[in-house]
Structures are given as C-alpha cells and as structure tokens.
Design a protein around this motif. Structure first.
Motif, PDB file in Angstrom:
ATOM      1  N   GLN A 262      80.863  26.232 -34.479  1.00 37.69           N
ATOM      2  CA  GLN A 262      81.133  26.982 -33.254  1.00 37.69           C
ATOM      3  C   GLN A 262      81.126  28.365 -33.568  1.00 37.69           C
ATOM      4  OE1 GLN A 262      84.195  25.073 -30.864  1.00 37.69           O
ATOM      5  NE2 GLN A 262      82.885  23.301 -30.132  1.00 37.69           N
ATOM      6  N   PHE A 263      82.134  28.459 -34.358  1.00 35.51           N
ATOM      7  CA  PHE A 263      82.662  29.967 -34.664  1.00 35.51           C
ATOM      8  C   PHE A 263      81.525  30.662 -35.740  1.00 35.51           C
ATOM      9  CE2 PHE A 263      86.790  28.802 -33.513  1.00 35.51           C
ATOM     10  CZ  PHE A 263      87.419  29.956 -32.840  1.00 35.51           C
ATOM     11  N   ILE A 264      80.873  29.988 -36.567  1.00 34.48           N
ATOM     12  CA  ILE A 264      79.692  30.378 -37.148  1.00 34.48           C
ATOM     13  C   ILE A 264      78.448  30.989 -36.344  1.00 34.48           C
ATOM     14  CG2 ILE A 264      78.013  30.108 -39.111  1.00 34.48           C
ATOM     15  CD1 ILE A 264      80.693  30.524 -40.205  1.00 34.48           C
ATOM     16  N   LYS A 265      78.361  30.100 -35.265  1.00 32.20           N
ATOM     17  CA  LYS A 265      77.414  30.455 -34.362  1.00 32.20           C
ATOM     18  C   LYS A 265      77.743  31.514 -33.529  1.00 32.20           C
ATOM     19  CE  LYS A 265      74.950  28.380 -30.200  1.00 32.20           C
ATOM     20  NZ  LYS A 265      75.005  27.231 -29.386  1.00 32.20           N
ATOM     21  N   LYS A 266      78.894  31.737 -33.080  1.00 27.19           N
ATOM     22  CA  LYS A 266      79.528  32.812 -32.239  1.00 27.19           C
ATOM     23  C   LYS A 266      79.324  34.253 -32.970  1.00 27.19           C
ATOM     24  CE  LYS A 266      81.108  34.813 -28.644  1.00 27.19           C
ATOM     25  NZ  LYS A 266      80.516  35.153 -27.573  1.00 27.19           N
ATOM     26  N   ILE A 267      79.607  34.025 -34.367  1.00 23.38           N
ATOM     27  CA  ILE A 267      79.332  35.207 -35.324  1.00 23.38           C
ATOM     28  C   ILE A 267      77.930  35.719 -35.376  1.00 23.38           C
ATOM     29  CG2 ILE A 267      79.502  35.921 -37.722  1.00 23.38           C
ATOM     30  CD1 ILE A 267      82.203  34.072 -37.683  1.00 23.38           C
ATOM     31  N   ASP A 268      77.054  34.513 -35.532  1.00 25.72           N
ATOM     32  CA  ASP A 268      75.760  34.986 -35.788  1.00 25.72           C
ATOM     33  C   ASP A 268      75.123  35.719 -34.198  1.00 25.72           C
ATOM     34  OD1 ASP A 268      75.491  34.218 -38.187  1.00 25.72           O
ATOM     35  OD2 ASP A 268      74.877  32.072 -37.684  1.00 25.72           O
ATOM     36  N   GLU A 269      75.621  34.993 -33.164  1.00 24.07           N
ATOM     37  CA  GLU A 269      75.051  35.594 -31.854  1.00 24.07           C
ATOM     38  C   GLU A 269      75.646  37.050 -31.634  1.00 24.07           C
ATOM     39  OE1 GLU A 269      76.920  33.026 -29.054  1.00 24.07           O
ATOM     40  OE2 GLU A 269      75.537  31.410 -29.470  1.00 24.07           O
ATOM     41  N   VAL A 270      76.803  37.334 -31.870  1.00 20.07           N
ATOM     42  CA  VAL A 270      77.448  38.689 -31.943  1.00 20.07           C
ATOM     43  C   VAL A 270      76.689  39.537 -32.901  1.00 20.07           C
ATOM     44  CG1 VAL A 270      79.913  40.133 -32.191  1.00 20.07           C
ATOM     45  CG2 VAL A 270      79.610  37.623 -30.961  1.00 20.07           C
ATOM     46  N   LEU A 271      76.403  39.138 -33.868  1.00 26.04           N
ATOM     47  CA  LEU A 271      75.813  39.893 -35.087  1.00 26.04           C
ATOM     48  C   LEU A 271      74.431  40.406 -34.372  1.00 26.04           C
ATOM     49  CD1 LEU A 271      75.633  41.390 -37.488  1.00 26.04           C
ATOM     50  CD2 LEU A 271      75.005  39.115 -38.709  1.00 26.04           C
ATOM     51  N   SER A 272      73.588  39.378 -33.888  1.00 22.44           N
ATOM     52  CA  SER A 272      72.368  39.526 -33.497  1.00 22.44           C
ATOM     53  C   SER A 272      72.235  40.537 -32.334  1.00 22.44           C
ATOM     54  CB  SER A 272      71.741  38.195 -33.160  1.00 22.44           C
ATOM     55  OG  SER A 272      71.293  37.404 -34.094  1.00 22.44           O
ATOM     56  N   ALA A 273      73.334  40.426 -31.392  1.00 23.83           N
ATOM     57  CA  ALA A 273      73.184  41.439 -30.273  1.00 23.83           C
ATOM     58  C   ALA A 273      73.498  42.816 -30.735  1.00 23.83           C
ATOM     59  CB  ALA A 273      74.529  40.818 -29.398  1.00 23.83           C
ATOM     60  N   LYS A 274      74.633  42.936 -31.768  1.00 24.89           N
ATOM     61  CA  LYS A 274      74.842  43.912 -32.379  1.00 24.89           C
ATOM     62  C   LYS A 274      73.773  44.963 -33.087  1.00 24.89           C
ATOM     63  CE  LYS A 274      78.067  46.793 -32.568  1.00 24.89           C
ATOM     64  NZ  LYS A 274      78.343  47.835 -31.406  1.00 24.89           N
ATOM     65  N   GLU A 275      72.887  44.098 -33.843  1.00 23.80           N
ATOM     66  CA  GLU A 275      71.852  44.570 -34.737  1.00 23.80           C
ATOM     67  C   GLU A 275      70.916  45.108 -33.719  1.00 23.80           C
ATOM     68  OE1 GLU A 275      70.713  41.410 -37.241  1.00 23.80           O
ATOM     69  OE2 GLU A 275      71.694  42.099 -38.891  1.00 23.80           O
ATOM     70  N   ALA A 276      70.609  44.423 -32.575  1.00 23.20           N
ATOM     71  CA  ALA A 276      69.739  44.692 -31.457  1.00 23.20           C
ATOM     72  C   ALA A 276      70.169  45.964 -30.756  1.00 23.20           C
ATOM     73  CB  ALA A 276      69.481  43.925 -30.550  1.00 23.20           C
TER      74      ALA A 276
END
Length: 74
Positions: free
Chosen positions: A55-69
C-alpha cells in the motif's frame, strides 16, 4: 530535468525506507516466533506487513507520478 531527477531520487529513498521498515517488522515477528508466537500468527503478521508495504509503495508511486507530471507542466 533536474527536478524530475530529484523527485525520482526522493521517491526511491522513500521506497527504501518502507522496505527497511518491512524488514524490521519481519525480524521482530521472527524473534517473537522464537519466544513462542504461533506459526499461524506469525504468518498472519508477515502477510499484514507485506500488505501495508504494498500500500505504501503504491502511494509513493502515485505521489511521484503526480509530482513528475506537475514538474513537466511548469
């Protein structure tokens, strides 16, 4: 470009921290097994730790994708 690289680096650092926490929790469960914790409870604990890790790895990936965008639109 530098900001994207920095964001990815921070994301990887966060993933490593989560994995380290998983290892500590699993080590704790293993030591509890040697102190008499049942095999079933140990397996349930390890499953729960893995579920939380995912769950936490998925959340990190989501936040990272949003930040990169966000970085790419600036």
């Amino acid at each position: 470009r530098g900001l994207t690289k920095r964001a990815r680096s921070e994301g990887e650092h966060a993933r490593v921290s989560v994995r380290n926490a998983r290892k500590e929790a699993n080590d704790f469960i293993k030591s509890a097994k040697s102190d008499g914790l049942s095999e079933d409870l140990a397996k349930d604990g390890e499953s729960e730790v893995q579920k939380l890790t995912d769950q936490f790895i998925k959340k990190i990936d989501e936040v990272l994708s949003a930040k990169e965008a966000d970085i790419m639109t600036v």
